[in-house]
Design a protein around this motif. Structure first.
Motif, PDB file in Angstrom:
ATOM      1  N   GLN A 159       0.825  -1.204   0.000  1.00 50.58           N
ATOM      2  CA  GLN A 159       0.000   0.000   0.000  1.00 50.58           C
ATOM      3  C   GLN A 159       0.859   1.254   0.000  1.00 50.58           C
ATOM      4  O   GLN A 159       0.559   2.239  -0.696  1.00 50.58           O
ATOM      5  CB  GLN A 159      -0.951   0.008   1.199  1.00 50.58           C
ATOM      6  N   GLU A 160       1.932   1.250   0.771  1.00 50.73           N
ATOM      7  CA  GLU A 160       2.836   2.405   0.795  1.00 50.73           C
ATOM      8  C   GLU A 160       3.468   2.620  -0.579  1.00 50.73           C
ATOM      9  O   GLU A 160       3.538   3.754  -1.072  1.00 50.73           O
ATOM     10  CB  GLU A 160       3.934   2.213   1.843  1.00 50.73           C
ATOM     11  N   VAL A 161       3.930   1.548  -1.193  1.00 50.53           N
ATOM     12  CA  VAL A 161       4.524   1.646  -2.535  1.00 50.53           C
ATOM     13  C   VAL A 161       3.496   2.202  -3.514  1.00 50.53           C
ATOM     14  O   VAL A 161       3.784   3.095  -4.315  1.00 50.53           O
ATOM     15  CB  VAL A 161       5.039   0.266  -2.997  1.00 50.53           C
ATOM     16  N   ARG A 162       2.275   1.687  -3.431  1.00 55.23           N
ATOM     17  CA  ARG A 162       1.226   2.130  -4.351  1.00 55.23           C
ATOM     18  C   ARG A 162       0.923   3.617  -4.170  1.00 55.23           C
ATOM     19  O   ARG A 162       0.792   4.369  -5.154  1.00 55.23           O
ATOM     20  CB  ARG A 162      -0.040   1.298  -4.112  1.00 55.23           C
ATOM     21  N   ASP A 163       0.788   4.060  -2.941  1.00 51.49           N
ATOM     22  CA  ASP A 163       0.478   5.464  -2.675  1.00 51.49           C
ATOM     23  C   ASP A 163       1.589   6.385  -3.183  1.00 51.49           C
ATOM     24  O   ASP A 163       1.328   7.462  -3.731  1.00 51.49           O
ATOM     25  CB  ASP A 163       0.250   5.690  -1.180  1.00 51.49           C
ATOM     26  N   LYS A 164       2.837   5.971  -3.018  1.00 46.31           N
ATOM     27  CA  LYS A 164       3.952   6.811  -3.463  1.00 46.31           C
ATOM     28  C   LYS A 164       4.088   6.807  -4.979  1.00 46.31           C
ATOM     29  O   LYS A 164       4.497   7.810  -5.572  1.00 46.31           O
ATOM     30  CB  LYS A 164       5.238   6.372  -2.761  1.00 46.31           C
ATOM     31  N   LEU A 165       3.732   5.708  -5.625  1.00 47.30           N
ATOM     32  CA  LEU A 165       3.698   5.695  -7.091  1.00 47.30           C
ATOM     33  C   LEU A 165       2.612   6.632  -7.612  1.00 47.30           C
ATOM     34  O   LEU A 165       2.816   7.350  -8.600  1.00 47.30           O
ATOM     35  CB  LEU A 165       3.444   4.277  -7.603  1.00 47.30           C
ATOM     36  N   ASP A 166       1.467   6.632  -6.947  1.00 40.00           N
ATOM     37  CA  ASP A 166       0.395   7.548  -7.342  1.00 40.00           C
ATOM     38  C   ASP A 166       0.856   8.996  -7.221  1.00 40.00           C
ATOM     39  O   ASP A 166       0.583   9.829  -8.096  1.00 40.00           O
ATOM     40  CB  ASP A 166      -0.854   7.322  -6.478  1.00 40.00           C
ATOM     41  N   GLN A 167       1.564   9.298  -6.142  1.00 38.74           N
ATOM     42  CA  GLN A 167       2.065  10.656  -5.936  1.00 38.74           C
ATOM     43  C   GLN A 167       3.079  11.032  -7.023  1.00 38.74           C
ATOM     44  O   GLN A 167       3.185  12.194  -7.433  1.00 38.74           O
ATOM     45  CB  GLN A 167       2.707  10.774  -4.554  1.00 38.74           C
ATOM     46  N   ALA A 168       3.835  10.036  -7.519  1.00 36.99           N
ATOM     47  CA  ALA A 168       4.827  10.267  -8.571  1.00 36.99           C
ATOM     48  C   ALA A 168       4.212  10.194  -9.973  1.00 36.99           C
ATOM     49  O   ALA A 168       4.935  10.265 -10.962  1.00 36.99           O
ATOM     50  CB  ALA A 168       5.958   9.253  -8.445  1.00 36.99           C
ATOM     51  N   ASN A 169       2.888  10.040 -10.053  1.00 41.69           N
ATOM     52  CA  ASN A 169       2.155   9.994 -11.321  1.00 41.69           C
ATOM     53  C   ASN A 169       2.480   8.751 -12.144  1.00 41.69           C
ATOM     54  O   ASN A 169       2.427   8.771 -13.369  1.00 41.69           O
ATOM     55  CB  ASN A 169       2.412  11.251 -12.157  1.00 41.69           C
ATOM     56  N   ILE A 170       2.821   7.650 -11.477  1.00 38.18           N
ATOM     57  CA  ILE A 170       2.983   6.358 -12.149  1.00 38.18           C
ATOM     58  C   ILE A 170       1.664   5.618 -11.968  1.00 38.18           C
ATOM     59  O   ILE A 170       1.472   4.842 -11.029  1.00 38.18           O
ATOM     60  CB  ILE A 170       4.154   5.553 -11.548  1.00 38.18           C
ATOM     61  N   THR A 171       0.731   5.880 -12.857  1.00 36.64           N
ATOM     62  CA  THR A 171      -0.631   5.380 -12.707  1.00 36.64           C
ATOM     63  C   THR A 171      -1.151   4.834 -14.033  1.00 36.64           C
ATOM     64  O   THR A 171      -0.558   5.035 -15.101  1.00 36.64           O
ATOM     65  CB  THR A 171      -1.588   6.499 -12.249  1.00 36.64           C
ATOM     66  N   GLU A 172      -2.297   4.165 -13.956  1.00 37.96           N
ATOM     67  CA  GLU A 172      -2.955   3.657 -15.158  1.00 37.96           C
ATOM     68  C   GLU A 172      -3.289   4.772 -16.126  1.00 37.96           C
ATOM     69  O   GLU A 172      -3.278   4.573 -17.351  1.00 37.96           O
ATOM     70  CB  GLU A 172      -4.247   2.918 -14.768  1.00 37.96           C
ATOM     71  N   ARG A 173      -3.603   5.957 -15.615  1.00 30.40           N
ATOM     72  CA  ARG A 173      -3.963   7.100 -16.468  1.00 30.40           C
ATOM     73  C   ARG A 173      -2.816   7.479 -17.396  1.00 30.40           C
ATOM     74  O   ARG A 173      -3.028   7.929 -18.528  1.00 30.40           O
ATOM     75  CB  ARG A 173      -4.349   8.293 -15.583  1.00 30.40           C
ATOM     76  N   VAL A 174      -1.579   7.263 -16.926  1.00 26.54           N
ATOM     77  CA  VAL A 174      -0.393   7.579 -17.723  1.00 26.54           C
ATOM     78  C   VAL A 174       0.066   6.376 -18.538  1.00 26.54           C
ATOM     79  O   VAL A 174       0.398   6.499 -19.721  1.00 26.54           O
ATOM     80  CB  VAL A 174       0.753   8.054 -16.801  1.00 26.54           C
ATOM     81  N   LEU A 175       0.063   5.202 -17.923  1.00 31.26           N
ATOM     82  CA  LEU A 175       0.608   4.010 -18.573  1.00 31.26           C
ATOM     83  C   LEU A 175      -0.343   3.393 -19.587  1.00 31.26           C
ATOM     84  O   LEU A 175       0.092   2.646 -20.475  1.00 31.26           O
ATOM     85  CB  LEU A 175       0.979   2.968 -17.512  1.00 31.26           C
ATOM     86  N   PHE A 176      -1.636   3.693 -19.460  1.00 35.92           N
ATOM     87  CA  PHE A 176      -2.639   3.211 -20.419  1.00 35.92           C
ATOM     88  C   PHE A 176      -3.446   4.412 -20.916  1.00 35.92           C
ATOM     89  O   PHE A 176      -4.604   4.601 -20.512  1.00 35.92           O
ATOM     90  CB  PHE A 176      -3.571   2.184 -19.762  1.00 35.92           C
ATOM     91  N   PRO A 177      -2.838   5.262 -21.747  1.00 35.05           N
ATOM     92  CA  PRO A 177      -3.503   6.500 -22.167  1.00 35.05           C
ATOM     93  C   PRO A 177      -4.866   6.231 -22.811  1.00 35.05           C
ATOM     94  O   PRO A 177      -5.035   5.281 -23.555  1.00 35.05           O
ATOM     95  CB  PRO A 177      -2.525   7.088 -23.194  1.00 35.05           C
ATOM     96  N   GLY A 178      -5.836   7.072 -22.466  1.00 27.97           N
ATOM     97  CA  GLY A 178      -7.183   6.918 -22.995  1.00 27.97           C
ATOM     98  C   GLY A 178      -8.185   6.706 -21.880  1.00 27.97           C
ATOM     99  O   GLY A 178      -7.841   6.638 -20.691  1.00 27.97           O
ATOM    100  N   LEU A 179      -9.428   6.579 -22.263  1.00 31.55           N
ATOM    101  CA  LEU A 179     -10.502   6.476 -21.281  1.00 31.55           C
ATOM    102  C   LEU A 179     -10.441   5.179 -20.476  1.00 31.55           C
ATOM    103  O   LEU A 179     -10.800   5.160 -19.293  1.00 31.55           O
ATOM    104  CB  LEU A 179     -11.857   6.603 -21.978  1.00 31.55           C
ATOM    105  N   ASP A 180      -9.991   4.095 -21.102  1.00 27.19           N
ATOM    106  CA  ASP A 180      -9.903   2.834 -20.365  1.00 27.19           C
ATOM    107  C   ASP A 180      -8.892   2.949 -19.221  1.00 27.19           C
ATOM    108  O   ASP A 180      -9.141   2.487 -18.104  1.00 27.19           O
ATOM    109  CB  ASP A 180      -9.500   1.694 -21.304  1.00 27.19           C
ATOM    110  N   GLY A 181      -7.739   3.575 -19.506  1.00 28.16           N
ATOM    111  CA  GLY A 181      -6.747   3.771 -18.460  1.00 28.16           C
ATOM    112  C   GLY A 181      -7.241   4.705 -17.377  1.00 28.16           C
ATOM    113  O   GLY A 181      -6.967   4.507 -16.190  1.00 28.16           O
ATOM    114  N   LEU A 182      -7.958   5.738 -17.786  1.00 30.80           N
ATOM    115  CA  LEU A 182      -8.516   6.688 -16.819  1.00 30.80           C
ATOM    116  C   LEU A 182      -9.468   5.994 -15.857  1.00 30.80           C
ATOM    117  O   LEU A 182      -9.380   6.181 -14.630  1.00 30.80           O
ATOM    118  CB  LEU A 182      -9.228   7.812 -17.560  1.00 30.80           C
ATOM    119  N   THR A 183     -10.374   5.169 -16.389  1.00 27.01           N
ATOM    120  CA  THR A 183     -11.334   4.498 -15.509  1.00 27.01           C
ATOM    121  C   THR A 183     -10.650   3.435 -14.649  1.00 27.01           C
ATOM    122  O   THR A 183     -11.041   3.224 -13.497  1.00 27.01           O
ATOM    123  CB  THR A 183     -12.465   3.864 -16.331  1.00 27.01           C
TER     124      THR A 183
END
Length: 278
Positions: free
Chosen positions: A236-260
């Motif tokens: 959970q800590e790793v996940r939260d810090k990745l989110d803060q660093a913008n390493i997320t599905e929204r970036v890695l899977f560009p488009g509406l599918d990644g956003l959702t």
């Protein structure tokens, strides 16, 4: 997939105990003395369960399914022509097929340790089990490459292949498989088919046998292979810090599918009794 959990007896393994230690281990050995820069030669693969193996999607079909590799790829090339993705070589087609879910002998890796951590932590339902990051030094695996492939790397001044470079040495999988009698693995960068491949800093591993298992090969590779175990309590800590660093599905899977996908995970309620990093 084997019914018994794999045991990686001879692969160097390290269990991290904190976010800080994880950073140290991920970037260990990244100093390149010849360049005087921090330029590692590592491929990373993050997996949510440390017991997961390195079977390819073709391996997982079981039986003699690997014999159908050329049949599926031939059909894919026939029916996929005319799409928006131009392919010049077999390696382009193989990359495109893997990218869209066709069972192949390829396995997904990344140059980015943080992208690997994303795939280790993307599924909250697996936060109760330890995860793993495989780290493979492709300079070491390159030592077993057959002569024509080593020559191609030297000519290009490279450590990993491009699809174009591979096509120069082997135009089809049959000729690729015949380059050596002993098993070998190489890493190559797929063509930039879309933003997803670019943003994930992707590369593929490929072996000279459709039925070969990379984990079995790496078991015998004494140098340049490590498994970093990320305990469940740290996920959970790793996940939260990745989110803060913008390493997320929204970036890695560009488009509406990644956003959702990102929104669905990001706003997922923390389950009662979930392991805590604190």
């Amino acid at each position: 997939m084997d019914s018994e959990l794999p045991i990686f007896l001879s692969v160097q393994e390290h269990r991290v105990n904190s976010w800080g230690e994880l950073q140290e281990e991920l970037f260990t050995g990244s100093w390149n003395e010849s360049l005087r820069r921090f330029r590692p030669t590592l491929a990373f693969r993050g997996m949510p369960d440390s017991h997961h193996d390195l079977a390819t999607s073709l391996n997982r079909r079981g039986g003699n399914y690997s014999r159908q590799e050329h049949v599926m790829l031939r059909a894919f090339r026939k029916y996929a022509r005319g799409t928006t993705n131009p392919c010049e070589s077999l390696w382009d087609w193989l990359s495109l097929a893997q990218h869209h879910g066709l069972p192949t002998r390829l396995l997904d890796w990344t140059f980015s340790p943080y992208v690997a951590l994303h795939f280790l932590t993307e599924d909250p339902s697996l936060y109760d089990v330890d995860g793993v990051v495989w780290c493979v030094d492709y300079r070491e695996t390159n030592r077993l490459l057959p002569r024509p492939l080593k020559a191609q790397l030297r000519e290009e001044g490279a450590d990993v292949f491009s699809a174009e470079m591979l096509a120069t040495v082997a135009r089809d999988l049959s000729s690729f498989d015949k380059l050596a009698r002993h098993p070998f693995v190489l890493f190559f960068e797929p063509p930039s088919l879309d933003e997803r491949i670019v943003n994930q800093f992707a590369l593929f591993s490929v072996m000279n046998d459709a039925s070969a298992r990379l984990d079995a090969f790496l078991e015998k590779q004494k140098r340049g292979v490590r498994r970093l175990i990320v305990p469940a309590r740290l996920k959970q800590e790793v996940r939260d810090k990745l989110d803060q660093a913008n390493i997320t599905e929204r970036v890695l899977f560009p488009g509406l599918d990644g956003l959702t996908r990102w929104l669905r995970r990001y706003y997922n309620p923390r389950p009662p009794g979930a392991p805590s990093g604190q």
